[in-house]
Design an enzyme around this catalytic site. Sequence first.
Site, PDB file in Angstrom:
ATOM      1  CE1 TYR A 162     -29.138  36.701 -51.377  1.00  0.00           C
ATOM      2  CE2 TYR A 162     -26.972  36.045 -50.587  1.00  0.00           C
ATOM      3  CZ  TYR A 162     -28.104  36.819 -50.455  1.00  0.00           C
ATOM      4  OH  TYR A 162     -28.214  37.718 -49.412  1.00  0.00           O
ATOM      5  CB  ALA A 206     -24.334  35.117 -59.929  1.00  0.00           C
ATOM      6  CE  LYS A 225     -28.001  40.099 -51.960  1.00  0.00           C
ATOM      7  NZ  LYS A 225     -28.719  41.354 -51.665  1.00  0.00           N
TER       8      LYS A 225
HETATM    9  P1  NAP Z   1     -35.813  39.601 -44.941  1.00  0.00           P
HETATM   10  O1  NAP Z   1     -35.899  39.690 -43.453  1.00  0.00           O
HETATM   11  O2  NAP Z   1     -36.259  38.365 -45.626  1.00  0.00           O
HETATM   12  O3  NAP Z   1     -36.617  40.868 -45.553  1.00  0.00           O
HETATM   13  C1  NAP Z   1     -36.719  40.996 -46.945  1.00  0.00           C
HETATM   14  C2  NAP Z   1     -37.350  42.317 -47.297  1.00  0.00           C
HETATM   15  O4  NAP Z   1     -37.315  42.467 -48.730  1.00  0.00           O
HETATM   16  C3  NAP Z   1     -38.834  42.419 -46.908  1.00  0.00           C
HETATM   17  O5  NAP Z   1     -39.126  43.758 -46.596  1.00  0.00           O
HETATM   18  C4  NAP Z   1     -39.541  41.990 -48.208  1.00  0.00           C
HETATM   19  O6  NAP Z   1     -40.885  42.474 -48.327  1.00  0.00           O
HETATM   20  C5  NAP Z   1     -38.625  42.666 -49.219  1.00  0.00           C
HETATM   21  N1  NAP Z   1     -38.744  42.103 -50.564  1.00  0.00           N
HETATM   22  C6  NAP Z   1     -38.411  40.856 -51.000  1.00  0.00           C
HETATM   23  N2  NAP Z   1     -38.684  40.721 -52.308  1.00  0.00           N
HETATM   24  C7  NAP Z   1     -39.210  41.915 -52.720  1.00  0.00           C
HETATM   25  C8  NAP Z   1     -39.715  42.394 -53.949  1.00  0.00           C
HETATM   26  N3  NAP Z   1     -39.737  41.644 -55.064  1.00  0.00           N
HETATM   27  N4  NAP Z   1     -40.177  43.679 -54.014  1.00  0.00           N
HETATM   28  C9  NAP Z   1     -40.164  44.473 -52.909  1.00  0.00           C
HETATM   29  N5  NAP Z   1     -39.704  44.064 -51.705  1.00  0.00           N
HETATM   30  C10 NAP Z   1     -39.252  42.788 -51.615  1.00  0.00           C
HETATM   31  O7  NAP Z   1     -34.316  39.841 -45.441  1.00  0.00           O
HETATM   32  P2  NAP Z   1     -33.033  40.453 -44.676  1.00  0.00           P
HETATM   33  O8  NAP Z   1     -32.318  39.346 -44.049  1.00  0.00           O
HETATM   34  O9  NAP Z   1     -33.430  41.643 -43.895  1.00  0.00           O
HETATM   35  O10 NAP Z   1     -32.156  40.897 -45.941  1.00  0.00           O
HETATM   36  C11 NAP Z   1     -32.173  42.227 -46.443  1.00  0.00           C
HETATM   37  C12 NAP Z   1     -31.089  42.353 -47.511  1.00  0.00           C
HETATM   38  O11 NAP Z   1     -29.828  42.036 -46.934  1.00  0.00           O
HETATM   39  C13 NAP Z   1     -31.281  41.398 -48.698  1.00  0.00           C
HETATM   40  O12 NAP Z   1     -30.884  42.040 -49.887  1.00  0.00           O
HETATM   41  C14 NAP Z   1     -30.330  40.267 -48.369  1.00  0.00           C
HETATM   42  O13 NAP Z   1     -29.927  39.586 -49.528  1.00  0.00           O
HETATM   43  C15 NAP Z   1     -29.209  41.022 -47.712  1.00  0.00           C
HETATM   44  N6  NAP Z   1     -28.387  40.203 -46.841  1.00  0.00           N
HETATM   45  C16 NAP Z   1     -28.914  39.567 -45.767  1.00  0.00           C
HETATM   46  C17 NAP Z   1     -28.093  38.811 -44.951  1.00  0.00           C
HETATM   47  C18 NAP Z   1     -28.591  38.090 -43.730  1.00  0.00           C
HETATM   48  O14 NAP Z   1     -27.824  37.306 -43.157  1.00  0.00           O
HETATM   49  N7  NAP Z   1     -29.821  38.308 -43.295  1.00  0.00           N
HETATM   50  C19 NAP Z   1     -26.731  38.699 -45.252  1.00  0.00           C
HETATM   51  C20 NAP Z   1     -26.221  39.362 -46.359  1.00  0.00           C
HETATM   52  C21 NAP Z   1     -27.056  40.112 -47.146  1.00  0.00           C
HETATM   53  P3  NAP Z   1     -42.124  41.505 -47.847  1.00  0.00           P
HETATM   54  O15 NAP Z   1     -42.022  41.439 -46.348  1.00  0.00           O
HETATM   55  O16 NAP Z   1     -43.353  42.199 -48.326  1.00  0.00           O
HETATM   56  O17 NAP Z   1     -41.887  40.174 -48.488  1.00  0.00           O
END
Ligand code: NAP
Length: 242
Positions: free
Chosen positions: A153, A155, A157
């Site tokens: 992850y 790598a 990001k």
């Molecule tokens: P989340 O609540 O798990 O939501 C993930 C979203 O991505 C959902 O809409 C999911 O769709 C979609 N998704 C996953 N795989 C996909 C694919 N192969 N094709 C199309 N859509 C896909 O995640 P989040 O926490 O909001 O995170 C959003 C972003 O922020 C991510 O890139 C994550 O790495 C980054 N981030 C999050 C955090 C944190 O603390 N939450 C911190 C740093 C960075 P479905 O619902 O249909 O599965």
Amino acid sequence: MSNKKAALITGGSRGIGRAISLRLAQDGYHVIINYRSNEKEAAATQKMITDDGFSSELCPFDITDRKAVSEAIEAILEKHTLHTLVLCAGIRHDELLIFMSEEQWDSVIDTNLTSFYAVVKPVVRYMIPNRAGRIIIISSTSGQFGLPGQVGYSAAKAGLIGATKALARECAKKNVLVNAIAPGFITTDMTGDIKEKELVKTVPMNRFGKPEEVASVVSFLASDDAGYITGQVIGVNGGVYM
Ligand code: NAP
């Protein structure tokens, strides 16, 4: 072809992506909400936008499926004036490298990093002749800091940050601005399984962030007010990485 400015948000249906979809809809964009399979959550996001009197559409496709991405983006660009792309979809599979399976490694890299090629390339090709556009990449503190259990992850990001900076240089003269946001710990489904009580001690602000606190930075980066900002990585992390 609609003249209303549109924004495509990958992973726009849940968590941070949902907050971004709602915020950009309030900002006046027609919001195109991508997701992979959870139709219920996507429909709930669309309903929130409709209930507020704003416009959106659902656009399910798997960002790791190049053919599906290409067909979906071609259809979007035929119908809409795309101003902003937010690459937000992502997954985590935390495991020490010594225990990580090939499948876990591949899915984390394919979803979080390799998808950049399939999704961003056709959008940039469309934006360059228009001499306008904003591309906003959701990276992570993990890509700046390196976290144990997140070798793949981190790598992926970190790779997104490199890709953001290189693409920003390629597109700057064409007024297509490319920036990354690196959120820290944000309360969503993705962080539902992590030990908040322990980890919060590492955060100077002593709390996890809210999805809306990431969405407000997206809103700014997509706005005219951010017209001289490109190639930057903006941390939204409560001070956990400086
Ligand atoms: P989340 O609540 O798990 O939501 C993930 C979203 O991505 C959902 O809409 C999911 O769709 C979609 N998704 C996953 N795989 C996909 C694919 N192969 N094709 C199309 N859509 C896909 O995640 P989040 O926490 O909001 O995170 C959003 C972003 O922020 C991510 O890139 C994550 O790495 C980054 N981030 C999050 C955090 C944190 O603390 N939450 C911190 C740093 C960075 P479905 O619902 O249909 O599965």
